[in-house]
Design a protein around this motif. Structure first.
Motif, PDB file in Angstrom:
ATOM      1  N   VAL A  13     -45.742 -21.074 145.136  1.00  0.00           N
ATOM      2  CA  VAL A  13     -45.026 -20.412 144.397  1.00  0.00           C
ATOM      3  C   VAL A  13     -44.650 -18.981 145.149  1.00  0.00           C
ATOM      4  N   ASP A  14     -43.156 -18.659 144.880  1.00  0.00           N
ATOM      5  CA  ASP A  14     -42.642 -17.565 145.376  1.00  0.00           C
ATOM      6  C   ASP A  14     -42.745 -16.212 144.288  1.00  0.00           C
ATOM      7  N   ALA A  15     -41.940 -15.226 144.492  1.00  0.00           N
ATOM      8  CA  ALA A  15     -41.898 -14.104 143.953  1.00  0.00           C
ATOM      9  C   ALA A  15     -41.418 -14.609 142.192  1.00  0.00           C
ATOM     10  N   GLY A  16     -40.342 -15.437 142.453  1.00  0.00           N
ATOM     11  CA  GLY A  16     -39.627 -16.175 141.486  1.00  0.00           C
ATOM     12  C   GLY A  16     -40.122 -17.457 140.592  1.00  0.00           C
ATOM     13  N   LEU A  17     -41.480 -17.745 140.998  1.00  0.00           N
ATOM     14  CA  LEU A  17     -42.111 -18.752 140.755  1.00  0.00           C
ATOM     15  C   LEU A  17     -42.042 -20.131 141.198  1.00  0.00           C
ATOM     16  N   LEU A  18     -40.536 -20.435 141.025  1.00  0.00           N
ATOM     17  CA  LEU A  18     -40.004 -21.793 141.386  1.00  0.00           C
ATOM     18  C   LEU A  18     -39.508 -22.020 142.482  1.00  0.00           C
ATOM     19  N   GLY A  19     -39.360 -20.998 143.339  1.00  0.00           N
ATOM     20  CA  GLY A  19     -38.550 -20.967 144.483  1.00  0.00           C
ATOM     21  C   GLY A  19     -39.020 -21.832 145.770  1.00  0.00           C
ATOM     22  N   GLU A  20     -40.418 -22.196 145.612  1.00  0.00           N
ATOM     23  CA  GLU A  20     -41.012 -23.093 146.769  1.00  0.00           C
ATOM     24  C   GLU A  20     -41.117 -24.362 146.321  1.00  0.00           C
ATOM     25  N   SER A  21     -40.275 -24.770 145.328  1.00  0.00           N
ATOM     26  CA  SER A  21     -40.218 -26.275 145.046  1.00  0.00           C
ATOM     27  C   SER A  21     -41.601 -26.619 144.370  1.00  0.00           C
ATOM     28  N   ILE A  22     -42.249 -25.848 143.572  1.00  0.00           N
ATOM     29  CA  ILE A  22     -43.489 -26.206 143.027  1.00  0.00           C
ATOM     30  C   ILE A  22     -43.291 -27.422 141.858  1.00  0.00           C
ATOM     31  N   VAL A  23     -42.124 -27.166 141.338  1.00  0.00           N
ATOM     32  CA  VAL A  23     -41.738 -28.325 140.121  1.00  0.00           C
ATOM     33  C   VAL A  23     -41.594 -29.594 140.765  1.00  0.00           C
ATOM     34  N   GLU A  24     -40.708 -29.750 141.878  1.00  0.00           N
ATOM     35  CA  GLU A  24     -40.403 -30.843 142.503  1.00  0.00           C
ATOM     36  C   GLU A  24     -41.785 -31.422 143.080  1.00  0.00           C
ATOM     37  N   SER A  25     -42.745 -30.884 143.727  1.00  0.00           N
ATOM     38  CA  SER A  25     -43.645 -31.231 144.348  1.00  0.00           C
ATOM     39  C   SER A  25     -44.856 -31.838 143.328  1.00  0.00           C
ATOM     40  N   LEU A  26     -44.999 -31.108 142.254  1.00  0.00           N
ATOM     41  CA  LEU A  26     -45.833 -31.525 141.138  1.00  0.00           C
ATOM     42  C   LEU A  26     -45.108 -32.851 140.372  1.00  0.00           C
ATOM     43  N   ALA A  71     -36.036  -7.523 136.796  1.00  0.00           N
ATOM     44  CA  ALA A  71     -37.241  -7.734 137.376  1.00  0.00           C
ATOM     45  C   ALA A  71     -37.985  -8.916 136.754  1.00  0.00           C
ATOM     46  N   VAL A  72     -38.579  -9.590 137.421  1.00  0.00           N
ATOM     47  CA  VAL A  72     -39.077 -10.994 136.952  1.00  0.00           C
ATOM     48  C   VAL A  72     -40.335 -10.992 137.514  1.00  0.00           C
ATOM     49  N   TRP A  73     -41.593 -11.337 136.964  1.00  0.00           N
ATOM     50  CA  TRP A  73     -42.768 -11.653 137.621  1.00  0.00           C
ATOM     51  C   TRP A  73     -43.459 -12.595 136.511  1.00  0.00           C
ATOM     52  N   PHE A  74     -44.646 -13.051 136.977  1.00  0.00           N
ATOM     53  CA  PHE A  74     -45.524 -14.105 136.111  1.00  0.00           C
ATOM     54  C   PHE A  74     -46.893 -14.034 136.089  1.00  0.00           C
ATOM     55  N   GLN A  75     -47.523 -14.567 135.232  1.00  0.00           N
ATOM     56  CA  GLN A  75     -48.886 -14.983 134.992  1.00  0.00           C
ATOM     57  C   GLN A  75     -49.298 -16.229 135.321  1.00  0.00           C
ATOM     58  N   LEU A  76     -50.101 -16.337 136.420  1.00  0.00           N
ATOM     59  CA  LEU A  76     -50.497 -17.674 137.013  1.00  0.00           C
ATOM     60  C   LEU A  76     -51.894 -18.126 136.396  1.00  0.00           C
ATOM     61  N   HIS A  77     -51.868 -19.006 135.103  1.00  0.00           N
ATOM     62  CA  HIS A  77     -52.887 -19.410 134.579  1.00  0.00           C
ATOM     63  C   HIS A  77     -53.704 -20.403 135.333  1.00  0.00           C
ATOM     64  N   THR A 133     -33.595 -11.644 144.868  1.00  0.00           N
ATOM     65  CA  THR A 133     -33.959 -11.035 146.148  1.00  0.00           C
ATOM     66  C   THR A 133     -35.529 -10.597 145.632  1.00  0.00           C
ATOM     67  N   THR A 134     -36.209 -10.006 146.567  1.00  0.00           N
ATOM     68  CA  THR A 134     -37.648  -9.464 146.090  1.00  0.00           C
ATOM     69  C   THR A 134     -37.835  -8.117 146.372  1.00  0.00           C
ATOM     70  N   GLU A 135     -38.752  -7.451 145.672  1.00  0.00           N
ATOM     71  CA  GLU A 135     -38.996  -6.281 146.050  1.00  0.00           C
ATOM     72  C   GLU A 135     -40.093  -5.959 145.341  1.00  0.00           C
ATOM     73  N   ARG A 136     -41.162  -4.869 146.061  1.00  0.00           N
ATOM     74  CA  ARG A 136     -42.108  -4.264 145.338  1.00  0.00           C
ATOM     75  C   ARG A 136     -41.737  -2.960 144.657  1.00  0.00           C
ATOM     76  N   LEU A 137     -41.575  -3.261 143.601  1.00  0.00           N
ATOM     77  CA  LEU A 137     -40.999  -2.090 142.437  1.00  0.00           C
ATOM     78  C   LEU A 137     -41.719  -0.847 142.687  1.00  0.00           C
ATOM     79  N   SER A 138     -43.043  -1.125 142.872  1.00  0.00           N
ATOM     80  CA  SER A 138     -43.888   0.466 142.960  1.00  0.00           C
ATOM     81  C   SER A 138     -43.583   1.025 144.264  1.00  0.00           C
ATOM     82  N   ARG A 139     -42.761   0.525 144.988  1.00  0.00           N
ATOM     83  CA  ARG A 139     -42.621   1.124 146.360  1.00  0.00           C
ATOM     84  C   ARG A 139     -41.267   1.515 146.555  1.00  0.00           C
ATOM     85  N   ALA A 140     -40.121   1.010 145.632  1.00  0.00           N
ATOM     86  CA  ALA A 140     -38.755   1.531 145.612  1.00  0.00           C
ATOM     87  C   ALA A 140     -38.617   2.829 145.791  1.00  0.00           C
TER      88      ALA A 140
END
Length: 856
Positions: free
Chosen positions: A260-273, A409-415, A353-360
Motif C-alpha cells: 500500500v502507498d500513501a493513497g492506499l491503492l497505488g501499489e495495486s493491492i486490490v489487483e494483487s488480492l 489530504a488523505v490517509w487511512f487506518q489499516l486494520h 502526490t505525497t507530503e508529510r503534512l507535519s513537516r510542511a
C-alpha cells in the motif's frame, strides 16, 4: 633416441627470446597510426576497432594505450547510445572488459549506461564492482548512492525502524497462525520480515515473492542470515504471475502484505488480492463449511480525508503571483501541476502526490474535520472486484475554519485484525506520508459553514478525489468549471468576496483555452519572487556595465551601423523565464543596445508559453530564440550564437530543487568562462555553502536501520544498510525535528567566475553551543548573482529544499567543544567528514565519514 633429441632442441628454443614477427609489428604500428588519425577526424567507431586489434596483437601496449582506449570507447559508446544501438554498445563494453577486467573507470561507465537505460539492478552491480576495485573512487560512490535511492527506497528504513508498526504486524500474524493459518504467502516481501514473523510463530510453510531483483536478493540474504533459508521459499516474481502448483504446491491459508502507498491503492493491492483470492488463497470462511479457509492481513482499511490550507502545497501546484522580475504573468492564464485527479485518465502523470503534512513549510490548517471516505474489506472478493466499477460518488464536507482551499489530504487506518491497526494520519507518529490531492482552481477562500462537494471514484484502481464545488447559503459555485450566471446571483454584499474569487476564473479572448502544465518544482520556481527580482537587479547591473564599457556605440550609430546586441544564454533545467527577462531588459532600455536571449527550453508547450508571455510583455519574439533547436549535441549547448560572437551572460542552473549541487556544475562553469566577452558574467558568479551541527533522531531513522530491536530481533540492519545513502535530500530545515548544536557557519565557496580562487579541500572548526549528539550536518547555499546581490536557498519563499549529511556514527559533544568539518571537492561533488577535537591529541579524536553531496 629421437625423443631425447627433441626435448633438448625444445629446451634450447625456450632459452631464446620470443621471435619477432615483422608483419605483426607493422600491422600494430599502422593500426595505432590509423586509430590516432580516426580520433582526429572524430571517427570513433573505426578508431575503436583499430585499438581492439592493437591490444589483442600486442597486450604489452595496454599500459601505454589505456587512456586513449578509454577515451575512444566512451566516445563510441555515446554515439551508439544516441543511435539506439544498445546491443552493440554493450558488446563494446564486454570487449573492453576482456582486455581491462580490473579497470574501475570502464566498469563505472558501463554502469552509467545501464542506469540511464533503466537497468538499475545491473547498474548497481557495476557500481559496486567499481568500488571494490577502487574503494576511494568518488564517481562510483556517487553513482552507487544514486542507484541505491532507486533500488532501496528510503521508506524501507523508516518502516523497519517503526517498532509499533512491526510489532502490530507480528501480533496479527501470530494470532492468525495460532488460529490455524499454517501456510503463508508474503506478497511484496521486501526484506522478508513478515515472512520471518510467520515462520518464527510456527507456520508449517512460508512462501514469499518480490518483484525487485535487488530486494529479492536482499531478502534471500536476510532469511539465510536468520537461519530460515530452508523454511522460507522466496520467489523473484510478481504475485500476479504466480500459479499453483508451479510456484507454490497448494493454495495457502494466509496472505500477508503491505503493498500500500500513501493513497492506499497505488501499489495495486486490490489487483494483487483479487488474483490471490482467485488463484493462491483458500476460500474465505463460510458458515456452513467446515473446510479450511483463507484470510488476508491486513483485514480491511478505512480511508479518511480533510480539506487543508497549506501555502507550501499551493506554491508547488498553481501560480500564486501575477508578476516576477518585471514580467507580467497574467497572460499565461492558468498554470497547474500535472497532479490532477479531475483530468482525463492518461493526461496526468498521477492523481495525487505525497507530503508529510507535519513537516510542511509554514504548517497547515485543517479547514474541515476528518471525514470517512471509504471502507474496504480485503477479505471480501466481491467487494474488491466491484471497487473499480463503482459509480462516482459525491461527498459533502462541512467547513469549520475559514481559509484558502489548497488541497484534500488523505490517509487511512489499516486494520490488521480485530485488535491491531495502523494509522497514517498527519498527527500520528508514523513512518507514513499523506496523499495530497491539490485543488488546481485559482485562489479560493472558503468560509465557516460552507460545504465542499468532492467527487470520489476508484478509476484504474487509484483513489481519485476532486473538489468540484462549494455550497454557500444554498447556492452552488462550481470549481471545476465557471458559469457566467454566477455573477448575477452574487449581487449581495455578503457574496462580493466569493464573486471576486470566481471572476478570476473567467477567460478573456487572449487567455489560453487550456491551462499550461508545469512540473511542481517549476511552478515553485516561478512563484519565487525574490529570486527573480534579484536576478533582474544583477542582470540590469551587468548590462549597464557592459554598455558603459562599449565606448564606440555612439560612433556606430552615427555611421549608420546597428550596434552589436548583447547575447544572453539561459541553460536552466526545465522551464525558466530568465531568458525572457533578459530580452525584456534589452527592450526596456533607452540605449540602442538590444539583448538577444537564448533559452534552452525544449518542450514545445514551454516554448509556446514563453512566446505568449513575450507578446504580453511587449518583447519582440525575434529577440528570443530556443537554443537547443539549433544544437544536435548536448556538449555543444554553450557554443556561440555565431562563430565570431561571445556571450554577454550565461545563466547556469547550479542547485537541484532537492538541495544538492548539480552534477558537472564546475565543469560547465569552466567551459562557460571561455565563451564570455570581456566584462561578461556567469550567473551565479559564486556559491557559498553554509551548514550547522544538529541532533536529529529522525534523520537517523530515515537513513539506516538502527540495530535489531525495531526489527523484532531479526538480523536485517547489516544487509539493508549496505544501501544507506549518507545524504538526506528534500529536507525543510525550518520544520525538521532536530536540536541545533551550533550556529550556522560557512563550509565552502565555489567561485564560478574565477577558477584560481577555488580549492579542493578545507577544514572548518565549529564550536558546539549545546550539549548533545551530532547526528547530521544540514546544509544550504547562499547564491551570489553578483558581488552585491544574493539569494539563499534557506528562506521562506525558496523553491529549493535543504539537504543534510547524516553521520554514520554520531559524535557526543558538550557545549564549548570544537568539531572540525573537513570539506573536500571533487569535480562538482563535495564530501564532508566530522572530527571532534578533545584534548588536541590524535588519540582523542573521533572521525566519521560523510557522503558525496552532489547528485545527477
Amino acid at each position: 633416441m629421437p625423443n631425447s633429441a627433441a626435448r633438448a632442441k625444445s629446451a634450447r628454443r625456450a632459452r631464446r627470446g620470443p621471435r619477432e614477427d615483422p608483419a605483426r609489428n607493422e600491422l600494430v604500428s599502422r593500426s595505432l597510426q590509423s586509430a590516432q588519425q580516426c580520433l582526429l577526424h572524430r571517427d570513433y567507431g573505426t578508431a575503436y576497432v583499430h585499438y581492439l586489434l592493437v591490444l589483442h596483437l600486442a597486450p604489452l601496449l595496454k599500459h601505454v594505450a589505456a587512456d586513449s582506449f578509454r577515451f575512444t570507447l566512451f566516445k563510441w559508446a555515446s554515439e551508439l547510445d544516441s543511435l539506439g544501438r544498445i546491443q552493440d554498445l554493450f558488446n563494446c563494453y564486454e570487449q573492453a572488459l576482456e582486455l581491462f577486467p580490473d579497470d574501475e573507470v570502464i566498469v563505472n561507465s558501463m554502469g552509467e549506461h545501464l542506469f540511464r537505460m533503466g537497468f538499475r539492478d545491473e547498474a548497481a552491480a557495476q557500481f559496486h564492482r567499481a568500488l571494490k576495485l577502487r574503494p576511494d573512487f568518488p564517481e562510483a560512490r556517487e553513482n552507487f548512492y544514486r542507484v541505491s535511492n532507486w533500488l532501496v527506497e528510503r521508506w524501507h528504513f523508516l518502516m523497519l525502524n517503526d517498532r509499533g508498526r512491526n510489532r502490530k504486524y507480528q501480533l496479527a500474524i501470530q494470532r492468525a497462525v495460532r488460529e490455524g493459518c499454517s501456510t503463508v504467502l508474503d506478497i511484496g516481501t521486501g526484506t522478508g520480515i513478515l515472512g520471518m514473523c510467520a515462520q518464527k510463530t510456527g507456520a508449517s510453510e512460508v512462501f514469499a515473492c518480490e518483484l525487485s531483483k535487488t530486494m529479492y536478493e536482499l531478502a534471500r540474504e536476510v532469511v539465510s542470515a536468520n537461519g530460515m533459508a530452508d523454511s522460507i521459499k522466496i520467489l523473484h516474481k510478481k504475485s500476479l504471475d504466480m500459479e499453483v502448483p508451479k510456484d507454490i504446491p497448494t493454495r495457502v491459508s494466509l496472505v500477508v502484505t503491505e503493498t500500500v502507498d500513501a493513497g492506499l491503492l497505488g501499489e495495486s493491492i486490490v489487483e494483487s488480492l483479487i488474483h490471490a483470492w482467485r488463484h493462491l488463497l483458500l476460500p474465505p470462511p463460510v458458515r456452513t463449511s467446515t473446510c479450511s479457509t483463507g484470510r488476508v492481513i491486513p483485514a480491511s482499511a478505512t480511508v479518511f480525508t480533510m480539506a487543508v490550507e497549506c501555502q507550501d502545497i499551493r506554491r508547488h501546484h498553481r501560480l500564486c503571483v501575477s508578476a516576477v522580475g518585471g514580467l507580467d504573468l497574467t497572460a499565461a492564464g492558468e498554470i497547474r501541476s500535472p497532479v490532477n485527479s479531475s483530468a482525463a485518465v492518461g493526461e496526468v502523470s498521477e492523481p495525487y502526490t505525497t507530503e508529510r503534512l507535519s513537516r510542511a513549510r509554514g504548517g497547515f490548517t485543517a479547514l474541515t474535520p476528518p471525514c470517512r471516505l471509504l471502507d474496504l474489506n480485503f477479505n471480501n472478493l466481491q467487494e474488491l472486484e466491484g471497487l473499480c466499477s463503482r459509480e462516482t460518488s459525491q461527498l459533502r464536507v462541512q467547513v469549520l475554519e475559514e481559509g484558502v482551499l489548497d488541497a484534500l489530504a488523505v490517509w487511512f487506518q489499516l486494520h490488521l485484525d480485530q485488535d491491531n491497526s495502523i494509522s497514517t494520519g498527519p498527527h500520528e507518529d508514523t513512518c507514513w506520508e499523506q496523499a495530497i490531492y491539490p485543488v488546481q482552481s485559482p485562489h479560493f477562500r472558503v468560509q465557516r459553514n460552507d460545504e465542499i462537494l468532492v467527487d470520489v471514484s476508484c478509476q484504474d484502481a487509484y483513489l481519485r478525489l476532486c473538489c468540484v464545488a462549494v455550497v454557500r447559503d444554498g447556492q452552488t459555485f462550481r470549481l471545476d468549471r465557471v458559469e457566467r450566471s454566477v455573477s448575477v446571483a452574487c449581487a449581495q454584499s455578503a457574496e462580493v468576496e466569493l464573486c471576486s474569487a470566481l471572476a478570476s476564473l473567467h477567460t478573456s479572448p487572449d487567455t489560453p483555452l487550456r491551462p499550461f502544465t508545469l512540473e511542481s518544482s517549476e511552478i515553485a520556481l516561478l512563484n519565487n519572487v525574490s529570486y527573480h527580482s534579484n536576478f533582474r537587479l544583477a542582470l540590469d547591473s551587468l548590462l549597464t556595465s557592459l554598455r558603459s564599457a562599449r565606448g564606440s556605440q555612439g560612433s556606430e550609430v552615427a555611421s549608420g551601423r546597428s550596434p552589436e546586441p548583447f547575447y544572453v544564454l539561459d541553460v536552466s533545467e526545465g522551464f525558466s523565464v530568465l531568458s525572457l527577462m533578459a530580452a525584456q531588459a534589452g527592450s526596456d532600455s533607452t540605449s540602442s543596445c538590444s539583448v538577444r536571449a537564448y533559452s534552452s527550453v525544449e518542450k514545445e508547450q514551454h516554448q509556446v508559453l514563453l512566446r505568449l508571455l513575450a507578446r504580453a510583455n511587449g518583447v519582440d519574439e525575434s529577440v528570443l530564440e530556443f537554443w537547443l533547436t539549433h544544437v544536435e549535441d548536448d556538449s555543444a549547448v554553450f557554443q556561440r550564437p555565431t562563430s565570431e560572437k561571445l556571450w554577454s551572460a550565461i545563466v547556469l542552473d547550479c542547485i537541484e530543487p532537492c538541495g544538492l549541487t548539480r552534477q558537472g556544475m564546475m565543469e560547465k562553469a569552466t567551459l562557460a568562462r571561455c565563451l564570455l566577452e570581456d566584462g561578461g558574467r556567469i550567473f551565479p558568479e559564486r556559491i557559498a555553502v553554509h551548514g550547522l551541527l544538529v541532533e536529529s533522531d529522525m534523520l537517523l531513522q530515515e537513513s539506516a536501520v538502527q540495530g535489531v530491536e525495531p526489527t523484532l530481533g531479526f538480523n536485517i540492519a547489516p544487509f539493508i544498510n549496505q544501501f544507506t545513502v549518507p545524504v538526506h535530500v528534500f529536507l525543510d530545515l525550518s520544520t525538521l525535528e532536530c536540536r541545533h548544536l551550533s550556529e550556522p557557519v560557512q563550509l565552502f565557496v565555489l567561485d564560478l567566475m574565477n577558477n584560481s580562487a577555488n580549492y579542493t579541500s578545507t577544514n572548518v572548526r565549529v564550536q558546539v553551543s549545546a550539549s548533545g549528539r551530532v547526528t547530521a550536518v544540514p546544509f544550504w547555499y547562499q547564491i551570489y548573482l553578483d558581488t552585491d546581490v544574493s539569494v539563499s536557498t534557506f528562506c521562506e519563499d525558496s523553491h529549493w529544499k535543504q539537504a543534510a549529511v547524516v553521520l554514520q556514527h554520531p559524535l557526543s559533544v558538550r557545549a564549548g567543544d570544537w568539531v572540525r568539518l573537513s570539506v573536500r571537492l571533487h569535480k562538482s561533488s563535495m564530501s564532508i567528514s566530522a572530527l571532534k577535537e578533545t584534548g588536541g591529541s590524535p588519540a582523542d579524536t573521533t572521525v566519521t565519514e560523510g557522503p558525496v553531496i552532489s547528485t545527477a
